[in-house]
Design a protein around this motif. Structure first.
Motif, mmCIF file in Angstrom:
data_model
loop_
_atom_site.group_PDB
_atom_site.id
_atom_site.type_symbol
_atom_site.label_atom_id
_atom_site.label_comp_id
_atom_site.label_asym_id
_atom_site.label_seq_id
_atom_site.Cartn_x
_atom_site.Cartn_y
_atom_site.Cartn_z
ATOM 1 N N SER A 287 0.825 -1.206 0.000
ATOM 2 C CA SER A 287 0.000 0.000 0.000
ATOM 3 C C SER A 287 0.862 1.259 0.000
ATOM 4 N N ALA A 288 1.947 1.240 0.809
ATOM 5 C CA ALA A 288 2.840 2.398 0.869
ATOM 6 C C ALA A 288 3.519 2.639 -0.477
ATOM 7 N N LEU A 289 3.880 1.564 -1.166
ATOM 8 C CA LEU A 289 4.515 1.706 -2.479
ATOM 9 C C LEU A 289 3.552 2.340 -3.479
ATOM 10 N N VAL A 290 2.300 1.888 -3.464
ATOM 11 C CA VAL A 290 1.290 2.501 -4.331
ATOM 12 C C VAL A 290 1.132 3.979 -3.981
ATOM 13 N N GLY A 291 1.059 4.276 -2.669
ATOM 14 C CA GLY A 291 0.948 5.672 -2.248
ATOM 15 C C GLY A 291 2.132 6.501 -2.691
ATOM 16 N N LEU A 292 3.340 5.926 -2.595
ATOM 17 C CA LEU A 292 4.543 6.657 -2.998
ATOM 18 C C LEU A 292 4.540 6.951 -4.493
ATOM 19 N N VAL A 293 4.155 5.951 -5.292
ATOM 20 C CA VAL A 293 4.135 6.144 -6.752
ATOM 21 C C VAL A 293 3.120 7.232 -7.142
ATOM 22 N N VAL A 294 1.898 7.104 -6.611
ATOM 23 C CA VAL A 294 0.863 8.097 -6.946
ATOM 24 C C VAL A 294 1.262 9.462 -6.406
ATOM 25 N N GLY A 295 1.758 9.510 -5.170
ATOM 26 C CA GLY A 295 2.176 10.785 -4.589
ATOM 27 C C GLY A 295 3.311 11.421 -5.356
ATOM 28 N N ALA A 296 4.270 10.604 -5.812
ATOM 29 C CA ALA A 296 5.407 11.135 -6.572
ATOM 30 C C ALA A 296 4.949 11.734 -7.891
ATOM 31 N N VAL A 297 3.957 11.095 -8.522
ATOM 32 C CA VAL A 297 3.415 11.649 -9.768
ATOM 33 C C VAL A 297 2.796 13.017 -9.508
ATOM 34 N N VAL A 298 2.013 13.128 -8.441
ATOM 35 C CA VAL A 298 1.367 14.411 -8.122
ATOM 36 C C VAL A 298 2.416 15.464 -7.777
ATOM 37 N N VAL A 299 3.413 15.084 -6.970
ATOM 38 C CA VAL A 299 4.483 16.020 -6.622
ATOM 39 C C VAL A 299 5.216 16.476 -7.879
ATOM 40 N N GLY A 300 5.519 15.513 -8.781
ATOM 41 C CA GLY A 300 6.202 15.867 -10.025
ATOM 42 C C GLY A 300 5.401 16.844 -10.860
ATOM 43 N N VAL A 301 4.105 16.604 -10.972
ATOM 44 C CA VAL A 301 3.247 17.496 -11.764
ATOM 45 C C VAL A 301 3.203 18.885 -11.134
ATOM 46 N N LEU A 302 3.022 18.943 -9.826
ATOM 47 C CA LEU A 302 2.899 20.233 -9.152
ATOM 48 C C LEU A 302 4.207 21.013 -9.149
ATOM 49 N N HIS A 303 5.352 20.293 -9.145
ATOM 50 C CA HIS A 303 6.644 20.987 -9.199
ATOM 51 C C HIS A 303 7.029 21.337 -10.632
ATOM 52 N N LEU A 304 6.564 20.527 -11.588
ATOM 53 C CA LEU A 304 6.935 20.742 -12.985
ATOM 54 C C LEU A 304 6.154 21.900 -13.602
ATOM 55 N N LEU A 305 4.874 21.986 -13.303
ATOM 56 C CA LEU A 305 4.037 23.033 -13.897
ATOM 57 C C LEU A 305 4.528 24.442 -13.579
ATOM 58 N N PRO A 306 4.835 24.765 -12.303
ATOM 59 C CA PRO A 306 5.340 26.119 -12.023
ATOM 60 C C PRO A 306 6.629 26.432 -12.773
ATOM 61 N N ARG A 307 7.522 25.426 -12.924
ATOM 62 C CA ARG A 307 8.776 25.666 -13.648
ATOM 63 C C ARG A 307 8.508 25.991 -15.106
ATOM 64 N N ARG A 308 7.562 25.261 -15.715
ATOM 65 C CA ARG A 308 7.229 25.546 -17.113
ATOM 66 C C ARG A 308 6.638 26.937 -17.266
ATOM 67 N N ARG A 309 5.807 27.335 -16.301
ATOM 68 C CA ARG A 309 5.216 28.663 -16.354
ATOM 69 C C ARG A 309 6.285 29.744 -16.236
ATOM 70 N N HIS A 310 7.241 29.516 -15.308
ATOM 71 C CA HIS A 310 8.337 30.481 -15.152
ATOM 72 C C HIS A 310 9.194 30.552 -16.417
ATOM 73 N N ALA A 311 9.435 29.365 -17.010
ATOM 74 C CA ALA A 311 10.234 29.336 -18.245
ATOM 75 C C ALA A 311 9.526 30.054 -19.375
ATOM 76 N N ALA A 312 8.218 29.834 -19.475
ATOM 77 C CA ALA A 312 7.443 30.503 -20.524
ATOM 78 C C ALA A 312 7.416 32.005 -20.303
ATOM 79 N N ALA A 313 7.299 32.422 -19.039
ATOM 80 C CA ALA A 313 7.276 33.857 -18.726
ATOM 81 C C ALA A 313 8.620 34.499 -19.027
ATOM 82 N N ALA A 314 9.720 33.738 -18.821
ATOM 83 C CA ALA A 314 11.054 34.280 -19.062
ATOM 84 C C ALA A 314 11.281 34.532 -20.550
ATOM 85 N N HIS A 315 10.661 33.663 -21.389
ATOM 86 C CA HIS A 315 10.813 33.841 -22.833
ATOM 87 C C HIS A 315 9.850 34.900 -23.358
#
Length: 315
Positions: A287-315
């Motif tokens: 169960s913890a492994l499933v939670g880690l995988v799903v949580g990591a995906v959400v963390v990745g999305v939430l950390h990746l989106l702001p970076r893309r927005r900042h990159a787009a704003a910089a250009h």
């Protein structure tokens, strides 16, 4: 007249017996429901102490009291009415709502691990929470109450499933009893845990040699115990979140993940002497492994989106 009075007294006695039997029934049902939710109660108890880490001793109990009141408010004012209404009119919606909560718990646990791995946790803990002002305390209490909301919802839904055959009013009373009892239990234990070092200091100052030695052991041990509980709390969020998601997809018709974990449990359950523990560990780690995988995906999305927005704003 005397006969009428005697009949009235008999009726009152009968009503009193009926009321006493109803109270006994409610108590028994509440006990069964609470027992079914015991695993999540343990997780709730493990998660909470980390929210008072870094605060001065005089703020620990007030913070726990605020979290406990927020937890009780969550259960009685929001979760209980919503669970009863949904179970009465839209029972199919309970599982998806719980899965959203499970995803949030998985995200919380994965984010804490990300902070530890990336070093961001050191930035947050470099300054003690007590020195960061009242805003930090409000933020910690708010975060604890939000996390508790998910765990409380899981507890209440598990309890609701146990008493689903009871009449509507009985269900409401039983769940209210469960909400109050579990809140007192969880936050009473949490308060005892976080104040154990103060109890140790008090004992260490006693003239009795055995009491003083016990006090010194408690003082030395409690920082390590709290550190372990903080880690257990992170694992617990992943475990509970993953278990909610596995149970949810199974209820919604995708049986393969839950059946795979169940087969793994069965494979080790018959090992002599340690079969029960091994099966529990398989369920917990899976169960913890499933939670880690799903949580990591959400963390990745939430950390990746702001970076893309900042990159787009910089250009």
């Amino acid at each position: 007249m005397a006969g009428g009075l005697a009949a009235l007294l008999d009726d009152i006695a009968a009503l009193a017996k009926l009321a006493a039997a109803s109270v006994d029934d409610v108590g028994a049902a509440a006990g069964r429901a609470s027992a079914k939710a015991a695993g999540v109660v343990i997780d709730d108890t493990a998660v909470t102490p980390r929210y008072v880490h870094g605060f001065t001793p005089d703020r620990e109990l007030p913070i726990i009291r605020r979290i406990a009141l927020g937890s009780l408010r969550n259960k009685l004012l929001f979760i209980l009415p919503a669970a009863l209404l949904l179970s009465q009119f839209l029972p199919w919606l309970l599982t998806p709502i719980l899965m959203v909560g499970g995803t949030y718990l998985a995200y919380e646990g994965a984010e804490k691990i990300w902070e530890l791995v990336s070093g961001h946790a050191k930035e947050h803990t470099a300054v003690p929470a007590a020195a960061q002002g009242t805003d930090t305390e409000k933020a910690m209490v708010g975060g604890a109450i939000r996390t508790d909301f998910i765990l409380s919802a899981e507890i209440m839904v598990i309890a609701l499933n146990e008493v689903a055959d009871e009449p509507f009013v009985s269900r409401a009373v039983i769940l209210a009893v469960v909400a109050l009892a579990i809140t007192v239990l969880v936050y009473g234990v949490v308060a005892l845990i976080v104040k154990m070092d103060d109890i140790g200091l008090h004992l260490a100052g006693r003239s009795n040699a055995a009491a003083a030695a016990t006090g010194r052991v408690l003082v030395r041990a409690m920082p390590k115990v709290l550190s372990v509980l903080s880690t257990v709390g992170i694992v617990a969020m992943l475990w509970v979140g993953g278990h909610i998601l596995l149970s949810g997809v199974d209820t919604l018709g995708w049986h393969a993940p839950y059946e795979l974990l169940h087969r793994l449990e069965e494979a080790v359950h018959h090992v002599p002497g340690v079969g029960g523990l091994a099966a529990w560990l398989v369920d917990t780690l899976g169960s913890a492994l499933v939670g880690l995988v799903v949580g990591a995906v959400v963390v990745g999305v939430l950390h990746l989106l702001p970076r893309r927005r900042h990159a787009a704003a910089a250009h």
